[in-house]
Scaffold this motif. Structure first.
Motif, PDB file in Angstrom:
ATOM      1  N   LYS A 243       0.811  -1.217   0.000  1.00 52.93           N
ATOM      2  CA  LYS A 243       0.000   0.000   0.000  1.00 52.93           C
ATOM      3  C   LYS A 243       0.845   1.268   0.000  1.00 52.93           C
ATOM      4  O   LYS A 243       0.408   2.307  -0.497  1.00 52.93           O
ATOM      5  N   GLU A 244       2.061   1.199   0.564  1.00 55.30           N
ATOM      6  CA  GLU A 244       2.900   2.393   0.519  1.00 55.30           C
ATOM      7  C   GLU A 244       3.377   2.674  -0.909  1.00 55.30           C
ATOM      8  O   GLU A 244       3.459   3.831  -1.335  1.00 55.30           O
ATOM      9  N   LEU A 245       3.665   1.603  -1.677  1.00 57.43           N
ATOM     10  CA  LEU A 245       4.005   1.798  -3.083  1.00 57.43           C
ATOM     11  C   LEU A 245       2.793   2.285  -3.862  1.00 57.43           C
ATOM     12  O   LEU A 245       2.892   3.186  -4.701  1.00 57.43           O
ATOM     13  N   LEU A 246       1.644   1.678  -3.588  1.00 59.65           N
ATOM     14  CA  LEU A 246       0.415   2.100  -4.252  1.00 59.65           C
ATOM     15  C   LEU A 246       0.157   3.580  -4.005  1.00 59.65           C
ATOM     16  O   LEU A 246      -0.294   4.313  -4.894  1.00 59.65           O
ATOM     17  N   GLY A 247       0.491   4.041  -2.800  1.00 61.82           N
ATOM     18  CA  GLY A 247       0.318   5.453  -2.486  1.00 61.82           C
ATOM     19  C   GLY A 247       1.200   6.345  -3.332  1.00 61.82           C
ATOM     20  O   GLY A 247       0.764   7.421  -3.774  1.00 61.82           O
ATOM     21  N   THR A 248       2.444   5.933  -3.597  1.00 58.98           N
ATOM     22  CA  THR A 248       3.315   6.775  -4.428  1.00 58.98           C
ATOM     23  C   THR A 248       2.754   6.897  -5.838  1.00 58.98           C
ATOM     24  O   THR A 248       2.799   7.971  -6.442  1.00 58.98           O
ATOM     25  N   LEU A 412      -5.708  11.057  -0.154  1.00 64.36           N
ATOM     26  CA  LEU A 412      -4.950   9.822  -0.333  1.00 64.36           C
ATOM     27  C   LEU A 412      -4.087   9.517   0.889  1.00 64.36           C
ATOM     28  O   LEU A 412      -3.929   8.350   1.279  1.00 64.36           O
ATOM     29  N   ALA A 413      -3.531  10.557   1.498  1.00 64.85           N
ATOM     30  CA  ALA A 413      -2.719  10.344   2.699  1.00 64.85           C
ATOM     31  C   ALA A 413      -3.562   9.754   3.827  1.00 64.85           C
ATOM     32  O   ALA A 413      -3.086   8.906   4.588  1.00 64.85           O
ATOM     33  N   LEU A 414      -4.829  10.193   3.931  1.00 62.85           N
ATOM     34  CA  LEU A 414      -5.715   9.643   4.959  1.00 62.85           C
ATOM     35  C   LEU A 414      -6.098   8.200   4.652  1.00 62.85           C
ATOM     36  O   LEU A 414      -6.222   7.374   5.563  1.00 62.85           O
ATOM     37  N   CYS A 415      -6.275   7.890   3.367  1.00 67.88           N
ATOM     38  CA  CYS A 415      -6.721   6.555   2.988  1.00 67.88           C
ATOM     39  C   CYS A 415      -5.583   5.533   2.975  1.00 67.88           C
ATOM     40  O   CYS A 415      -5.842   4.323   3.009  1.00 67.88           O
ATOM     41  N   LEU A 416      -4.340   6.007   2.903  1.00 74.38           N
ATOM     42  CA  LEU A 416      -3.193   5.102   2.812  1.00 74.38           C
ATOM     43  C   LEU A 416      -2.209   5.419   3.938  1.00 74.38           C
ATOM     44  O   LEU A 416      -1.147   6.000   3.726  1.00 74.38           O
ATOM     45  N   PRO A 417      -2.550   5.032   5.169  1.00 74.18           N
ATOM     46  CA  PRO A 417      -1.683   5.378   6.304  1.00 74.18           C
ATOM     47  C   PRO A 417      -0.293   4.768   6.213  1.00 74.18           C
ATOM     48  O   PRO A 417       0.660   5.312   6.778  1.00 74.18           O
ATOM     49  N   LYS A 418      -0.133   3.638   5.519  1.00 72.62           N
ATOM     50  CA  LYS A 418       1.191   3.031   5.403  1.00 72.62           C
ATOM     51  C   LYS A 418       2.162   3.931   4.652  1.00 72.62           C
ATOM     52  O   LYS A 418       3.376   3.863   4.871  1.00 72.62           O
ATOM     53  N   LEU A 419       1.630   4.751   3.767  1.00 76.27           N
ATOM     54  CA  LEU A 419       2.493   5.704   3.064  1.00 76.27           C
ATOM     55  C   LEU A 419       3.047   6.737   4.031  1.00 76.27           C
ATOM     56  O   LEU A 419       4.234   7.100   3.967  1.00 76.27           O
ATOM     57  N   MET A 420       2.226   7.193   4.950  1.00 72.10           N
ATOM     58  CA  MET A 420       2.654   8.224   5.900  1.00 72.10           C
ATOM     59  C   MET A 420       3.575   7.658   6.980  1.00 72.10           C
ATOM     60  O   MET A 420       4.408   8.386   7.532  1.00 72.10           O
ATOM     61  N   THR A 421       3.440   6.389   7.311  1.00 72.29           N
ATOM     62  CA  THR A 421       4.271   5.811   8.373  1.00 72.29           C
ATOM     63  C   THR A 421       5.529   5.150   7.834  1.00 72.29           C
ATOM     64  O   THR A 421       6.333   4.639   8.609  1.00 72.29           O
ATOM     65  N   TYR A 422       5.730   5.152   6.524  1.00 68.77           N
ATOM     66  CA  TYR A 422       6.901   4.495   5.947  1.00 68.77           C
ATOM     67  C   TYR A 422       8.186   5.122   6.483  1.00 68.77           C
ATOM     68  O   TYR A 422       8.357   6.338   6.491  1.00 68.77           O
ATOM     69  N   ASP A 423       9.093   4.272   6.939  1.00 72.70           N
ATOM     70  CA  ASP A 423      10.415   4.689   7.419  1.00 72.70           C
ATOM     71  C   ASP A 423      11.417   3.668   6.884  1.00 72.70           C
ATOM     72  O   ASP A 423      11.316   2.469   7.173  1.00 72.70           O
ATOM     73  N   VAL A 424      12.368   4.128   6.096  1.00 74.67           N
ATOM     74  CA  VAL A 424      13.312   3.221   5.452  1.00 74.67           C
ATOM     75  C   VAL A 424      14.142   2.443   6.467  1.00 74.67           C
ATOM     76  O   VAL A 424      14.644   1.355   6.173  1.00 74.67           O
ATOM     77  N   ARG A 425      14.285   2.953   7.682  1.00 74.58           N
ATOM     78  CA  ARG A 425      15.081   2.262   8.701  1.00 74.58           C
ATOM     79  C   ARG A 425      14.357   1.055   9.272  1.00 74.58           C
ATOM     80  O   ARG A 425      15.014   0.110   9.745  1.00 74.58           O
TER      81      ARG A 425
END
Length: 467
Positions: A243-248, A412-425
């Motif tokens: 979902k984080e990729l889908l968000g991009t 979209l940011a509200l609908c895809l929370p995984k995009l907002m919480t993504y942390d590469v670490r």
């Protein structure tokens, strides 16, 4: 006092701190220094991209001269769209199943042949129109095949931790051509002729091929699937599961569809009584992107890439909206430049997320989906902005599209929370890929250490008492 520094320890002065801060803004050259293949591919892309922008300007100019029809010029986008849709997805499957270097070399050589065809047609006493459309369609197909191979090659030739810096340097490569190419093309076409523009483009492809053939081979992964509809569907299912990729993808589509103003810029210049500014308007977006590329050292220190994608896309929309509201041409140019910078920030962090989390065996197919996300949006966005301008007015088309973009990105940011919480670490996909690359890099060193270790001494012969 044990924490005191020795008398001869260097002390950071204000003068020392200022150059340090400036260096932190400059592009991170770690990928350039560490990888000779990155250098060759970067230079090759810069050269061919510069030539492609010459043709990008020359081809519609020639169509205008031959037909005198704005509809005929606009039809270039129509003939490019279908090959983009078809070959973008299939090109991704090819990139996973073939040697990526070979695919890049052959498509680059094909682009050179198309430039030669344009040159030959331009040198005829009466150039024909139909070859221009054929070349535009074939060029779109070749680009759609090449881009997934190119995008999926970067993670192989750049260290995992250097991928954000590589994305920033690649953005700079594109923007240098985007600013300098059209500017020079206008001069070349006006004073030297179309043939010189096409000839220069052909020469850049020749140089580019010479550079690309020198990079290391990049064969398909052992787990790669053969090109097929099933393989393409597998890539689409993987993208849907992330979902984080889908968000991009969704954020970029929304930004480009709702707030891409290029189609109405000639009319905006007319409304502002500043026809002289049209060329500057077209140059502002790549100029803003180039400024970010030149000062993009900070991007390597950002870890929450999803938030940066959302924030920069929303700011892109707001900057476009401001360009439509203000009535001063210099402010319009300023806000378009800001928009270009925001668009590049979004692109850098989207590329970092893609390159640092997608498995190698799926990288080509996902790159094909990425190609559609950042290419189809601007194409259909031109239709939206032109239709709104005809119905509601030019400036209203610009500012309304910008506001709609900001609102859609927020939704979209509200609908895809995984995009907002993504942390590469901490992202599981990024951690897994980083560990895999670390293990792969460590394996040859372990083998070398084992081969260089001294052989164990032979056991002593038993004594008579032991026997």
């Amino acid at each position: 006092m044990t924490d005191d520094a020795p008398d001869d320890a260097p002390v950071d002065s204000a003068e020392d701190a200022t150059p340090s801060r400036l260096r932190s803004l400059l592009p991170d050259l770690a990928p350039w220094r560490a990888s000779v293949d990155f250098r060759r591919l970067w230079v090759s892309g810069t050269i061919s991209n510069f030539g492609s922008f010459l043709t990008f300007v020359a081809l519609p100019v020639q169509l205008k001269e031959l037909t005198g029809s704005a509809a005929a010029v606009g039809a270039i986008g129509a003939v490019e769209l279908l090959p983009l849709l078809v070959f973008g997805l299939y090109g991704g499957a090819l990139a996973d199943a073939m040697d990526k270097r070979k695919l890049i070399v052959w498509t680059e050589a094909g682009q050179g042949l198309l430039s030669a065809a344009l040159l030959a047609n331009a040198l005829l006493p009466h150039p024909a129109v139909w070859p221009l459309y054929v070349v535009a369609a074939l060029s779109s197909a070749l680009v759609s095949v090449q881009r997934p191979a190119l995008d999926s090659l970067w993670p192989r030739i750049v260290a995992h931790e250097h991928l954000p810096a590589a994305a920033s340097l690649n953005s700079l490569r594109w923007t240098v051509g985007g600013v300098a190419g059209p500017a020079l093309a206008g001069v070349v076409v006006a004073y030297a002729g179309l043939g010189w523009a096409y000839g220069a483009d052909l020469l850049t492809f020749v140089v580019s091929v010479v550079l690309v053939v020198r990079i290391a081979a990049s064969p398909a992964a052992h787990e790669a699937a053969k090109p097929s509809l099933q393989a393409i569907a597998e890539g689409a299912r993987y993208a849907w599961s992330r979902k984080e990729l889908l968000g991009t993808y969704a954020v970029d589509l929304a930004a480009m569809f709702l707030a891409m103003p290029l189609a109405v810029l000639p009319f905006l210049a007319d409304e502002l009584n500043a026809n002289w500014s049209l060329g500057l308007m077209y140059a502002t977006v790549p100029l803003g992107s180039m400024l970010v590329g030149l000062t993009g050292g900070w991007t390597s220190r950002v870890h929450r890439h999803g938030r940066m994608v959302v924030l920069s896309a929303a700011l892109w929309g707001l900057a476009i909206a401001a360009a439509g509201v203000v009535g001063n041409v210099w402010l319009v140019l300023l806000f378009l430049t800001v928009a270009g910078g925001c668009d590049m920030v979004s692109g850098i962090f989207r590329a970092a997320m893609w390159n640092q989390t997608i498995p190698d065996e799926l990288r080509g197919r996902l790159a094909g989906i990425e190609l559609l996300s950042y290419s189809v949006g601007p194409t259909i966005g031109q239709v939206r902005s032109g239709g709104f301008a005809a119905w509601w007015g030019v400036r209203a088309s610009v500012w309304s599209g910008g506001l709609l973009c900001a609102g859609a990105v927020g939704l979209l940011a509200l609908c895809l929370p995984k995009l907002m919480t993504y942390d590469v670490r901490t992202n599981e996909h990024a951690v897994r890929l980083r560990d895999q690359r670390t293990a792969t890099a460590a394996a040859p060193a372990q083998v070398q250490a084992q081969t260089q270790a001294p052989a164990p001494a032979p056991a002593p012969a038993p004594t008579q008492a032991q026997t």
